[in-house]
Design an enzyme around this catalytic site. Structure first.
Site, PDB file in Angstrom:
ATOM      1  N   ASP A 101      41.127  39.813  44.901  1.00  0.00           N
ATOM      2  CA  ASP A 101      40.446  39.496  43.653  1.00  0.00           C
ATOM      3  C   ASP A 101      39.922  38.074  43.796  1.00  0.00           C
ATOM      4  O   ASP A 101      40.696  37.130  43.982  1.00  0.00           O
ATOM      5  CB  ASP A 101      41.423  39.618  42.478  1.00  0.00           C
ATOM      6  CG  ASP A 101      40.711  39.559  41.134  1.00  0.00           C
ATOM      7  OD1 ASP A 101      39.675  38.864  41.031  1.00  0.00           O
ATOM      8  OD2 ASP A 101      41.195  40.203  40.182  1.00  0.00           O
ATOM      9  N   HIS A 123      37.820  41.312  30.640  1.00  0.00           N
ATOM     10  CA  HIS A 123      37.779  40.148  29.747  1.00  0.00           C
ATOM     11  C   HIS A 123      36.399  39.519  29.728  1.00  0.00           C
ATOM     12  O   HIS A 123      35.604  39.710  30.655  1.00  0.00           O
ATOM     13  CB  HIS A 123      38.780  39.099  30.259  1.00  0.00           C
ATOM     14  CG  HIS A 123      38.646  38.867  31.740  1.00  0.00           C
ATOM     15  ND1 HIS A 123      37.788  37.945  32.262  1.00  0.00           N
ATOM     16  CD2 HIS A 123      39.203  39.508  32.803  1.00  0.00           C
ATOM     17  CE1 HIS A 123      37.845  38.006  33.587  1.00  0.00           C
ATOM     18  NE2 HIS A 123      38.691  38.952  33.955  1.00  0.00           N
ATOM     19  N   GLU A 172      37.636  45.589  34.927  1.00  0.00           N
ATOM     20  CA  GLU A 172      38.534  45.695  36.077  1.00  0.00           C
ATOM     21  C   GLU A 172      39.605  46.770  35.925  1.00  0.00           C
ATOM     22  O   GLU A 172      40.753  46.463  35.640  1.00  0.00           O
ATOM     23  CB  GLU A 172      39.159  44.342  36.409  1.00  0.00           C
ATOM     24  CG  GLU A 172      39.816  43.589  35.280  1.00  0.00           C
ATOM     25  CD  GLU A 172      40.365  42.251  35.769  1.00  0.00           C
ATOM     26  OE1 GLU A 172      41.049  42.216  36.799  1.00  0.00           O
ATOM     27  OE2 GLU A 172      40.094  41.232  35.116  1.00  0.00           O
TER      28      GLU A 172
END
Ligand code: MN
Ligand code: MN
Length: 291
Positions: free
Chosen positions: A83, A154, A187
């Site tokens: 990530d 987010h 995600e």
């Protein structure tokens, strides 16, 4: 240059870094070498790290980054998730992918990718975040797996990685609507386990909260260094300390409320986890993927 252009610039950097990172992943390679390679490329290409590269193996879902003495090497068959996030003047690009070391992609990897594809195909101004979560959940459960319900996508705002709105990975009934111009990271995580993560005791990623009075001189020095160098975005243990004494000082800063600890997150039942992530700009008609 407007801020969307800066997000896109960060996106161009992270795209190149993702491509180059894929070539590094081989059996026998040290996690530490993967991390320093990726973080080095981000700065080489003119952006800055938005957070330490998260390197998650198997049942780890997020928040692991190797400390400076880490000797772990990649083994054949490991699920490896990278990530990666970088920013240009605080405008972030956040992306992630999973591979199986030394083996072809399997269904668990495809499930999180399909969850992401499904989400990106429905995102547009006016859709609720609950509806986005619903298509993610449907794509993952179609394979017989579970989405991780307590990890979310987010918003991305300047120097802030986890801004509103949250994008759930299942239908949480949320009626919050995405708006044109929103910048969000989506995600999905897929697992063969229960679909929840729990905190591990270990912590290698921190963020600065506020200065507090400290009696111990070396602790005070470390606090000031962190406050000056990483005032907003998360940083890695290995970026600031190199030995046991440094680790002790970091723990002292946590206990005093100076640092926030991002505990390593593991799947509750110890089952493997995969992840796929892109950052997008929401438009009237759909979304513009910039990672
Ligand atoms: Mn990410
Ligand atoms: Mn993210």
């Amino acid at each position: 240059m407007d801020y969307l252009e800066k997000h896109r610039q960060a996106g161009e950097v992270v795209k190149k870094v993702v491509e180059e990172s894929r070539a590094k992943i081989k059996e026998g390679v040290k996690l530490l070498d993967v991390a320093t390679f990726i973080e080095g490329k981000i700065t080489e290409y003119g952006a800055e790290t938005a957070f330490p590269v998260n390197i998650s193996l198997n049942e780890v879902a997020a928040h692991y980054t190797p400390p400076s003495q880490d000797e772990t090497v990649l083994e054949k068959g490991d699920y490896l998730t990278l990530d990666i996030g970088c920013h240009v003047e605080g405008y972030i690009a956040d992306t992630a992918y999973t591979v199986k070391v030394g083996e072809p992609e399997d269904e668990l990897i495809q499930a999180s990718q399909e969850g992401l594809d499904a989400a990106l195909s429905v995102i547009r101004a006016g859709i609720t975040t609950g509806e986005v979560g619903k298509v993610i959940e449907k794509a993952i459960t179609a394979h017989g797996f579970r989405p991780i319900e307590n990890l979310t996508g987010h918003g991305l705002s300047q120097y802030s990685i986890h801004a509103s709105p949250s994008i759930p990975n299942f239908d949480d009934g949320s009626t919050v609507k995405l708006r044109e111009g929103d910048v969000v990271a989506v995600e999905p995580f897929a697992t063969t386990g229960a679909g929840r993560v729990v905190d591990d005791d270990k912590v290698y990623i921190f963020s600065f909260v506020a200065p507090r009075p400290l009696r111990l001189e070396p602790a005070r020095k470390l606090m000031h260094h962190i406050q000056n160098t990483y005032p907003q975005l998360p940083f890695a243990e290995r970026w600031v300390v190199k030995d046991k004494k440094g680790e002790f000082l970091l723990r002292l800063l946590i206990r005093n409320g100076i640092l926030f600890p991002y505990h390593v997150l593991k799947e509750k039942t110890g089952a493997p986890v995969t992840q796929a992530e892109h950052s997008v700009i929401v438009t009237e008609e759909g979304c513009d993927i910039f990672t």
